[in-house]
Scaffold this motif. Structure first.
Motif: not given
Lengths: 192, 192
Positions: B155-162
């Motif tokens: 979830a954190f990586l998806c946030l920063v990728d977004g």
DNA sequence: CCTACCGATCGGTAGG
DNA sequence: CCTACCGATCGGTAGG
């Protein structure tokens, strides 16, 4: 049997521009994938830029149509949001359009910067419009925490942008796990 | 005053490869930005590919160092996660490295596909390691909802990728609003 | 560090 | 739809 090479050229170009990029795809590549010689392309298109423009135009119509056909159910904001998310993910994984769209929105070829930016905002408006309907349902719905519409929209778009990017990096099984985990945290954040 | 053209070439190449891409940047472009002629580049590098390799190596060292210097506080998982997020966002907005990194991880030039994939996972391990420490603190922390470590990380990586992707699309003021809204929903999802 | 040059490839054209 | 060709540009080399 009509061969219809104009359509063949567009189809091949969609695929090659997506895989290799606009500048790295030569007219020779396109012609030989179609089964003709390079100069014959000029019977159908004015040049390389003309092919790209035509392909991009088709792409936008395809995408806008796909999202326009999404069926929403009255007073089911959480369910509707999940449907939009799933449609987005499935198009990402199953269409050739997604690959080209990723490439050109992220790193537009110089001659098309303005055109692509215009199309990008046009497409985003389609999505924003759908999100607006869902938000209108959700804001009076006791199940959602208090967020403004810009917050609601921004958070959803950031989620799908993250997913969008990760689809590029990870194999499908890992991608699915990440997609599910991200959705879980997102929906926990949004709904009570 | 030593001119040190080898360093100048790397600096210029980092910038041009980031702005225009590897294939679209010619050795002539690089040479003239440095203030020399194209063949003089070969006094410092074996060829174009050699320049790219050197630039990418420097980039990874710079990034790994920056994240390695992040100071975490014991038993402050929410605070630590926010710091990691802020460091990520600030590097994204303020470093030339971020632009090249975005480009090559997303659409690696053909000759470097394997090298870049390797570097990508190396960098991801740095971030994953930091997230691991934060999760260890957080899992016994009453303030966090129950998530597994893979869910937390994804979830954190998806946030920063977004966020990573959106930094590319929007002007800075809009970008900041979106960043804040996304963080808000994310942290509402993660913490009680 | 330079001038002068190489073969390959690019998008596009002439002419049928 | 083709063969044959164009000028421009590419990465790289020879030679000093």
């Amino acid at each position: 049997m009509k061969t219809n090479n104009k359509e063949k050229i567009k189809k091949v170009a969609l695929s090659l521009f997506g895989q290799k990029g606009y500048e790295e795809t030569s007219l020779h590549d396109i012609a030989s994938a179609v089964g003709i010689k390079k100069p014959s392309i000029y019977n159908h298109f004015a040049g390389k830029e003309d092919i790209f423009t035509a392909v991009l135009e088709d792409l936008l119509i395809t995408e806008t149509t796909a999202y326009g056909e999404l069926k929403l159910r009255k007073d089911e904001p959480a369910e509707n949001l999940k449907r939009l998310f799933d449609l987005f993910c499935s198009r990402l994984m199953n269409t050739e359009e997604a690959l080209l769209w990723k490439r050109v929105t992220f790193f537009p070829p110089e001659p098309f910067k303005d055109l692509i930016e215009e199309k990008f905002f046009e497409f985003e408006e389609t999505i924003t419009g759908i999100l607006h309907s869902i938000y209108e349902d959700a804001k009076d719905f006791s199940g959602m925490k208090h967020f403004t519409e810009p917050e609601f929209t921004a958070a959803f778009l950031c989620l799908v942008d993250g997913v969008f990017l990760e689809h590029h990096y990870y194999r499908e099984d890992i991608f699915r796990q990440r997609m599910d985990a991200s959705w879980k945290v997102f929906s926990f954040g949004l709904f009570k």
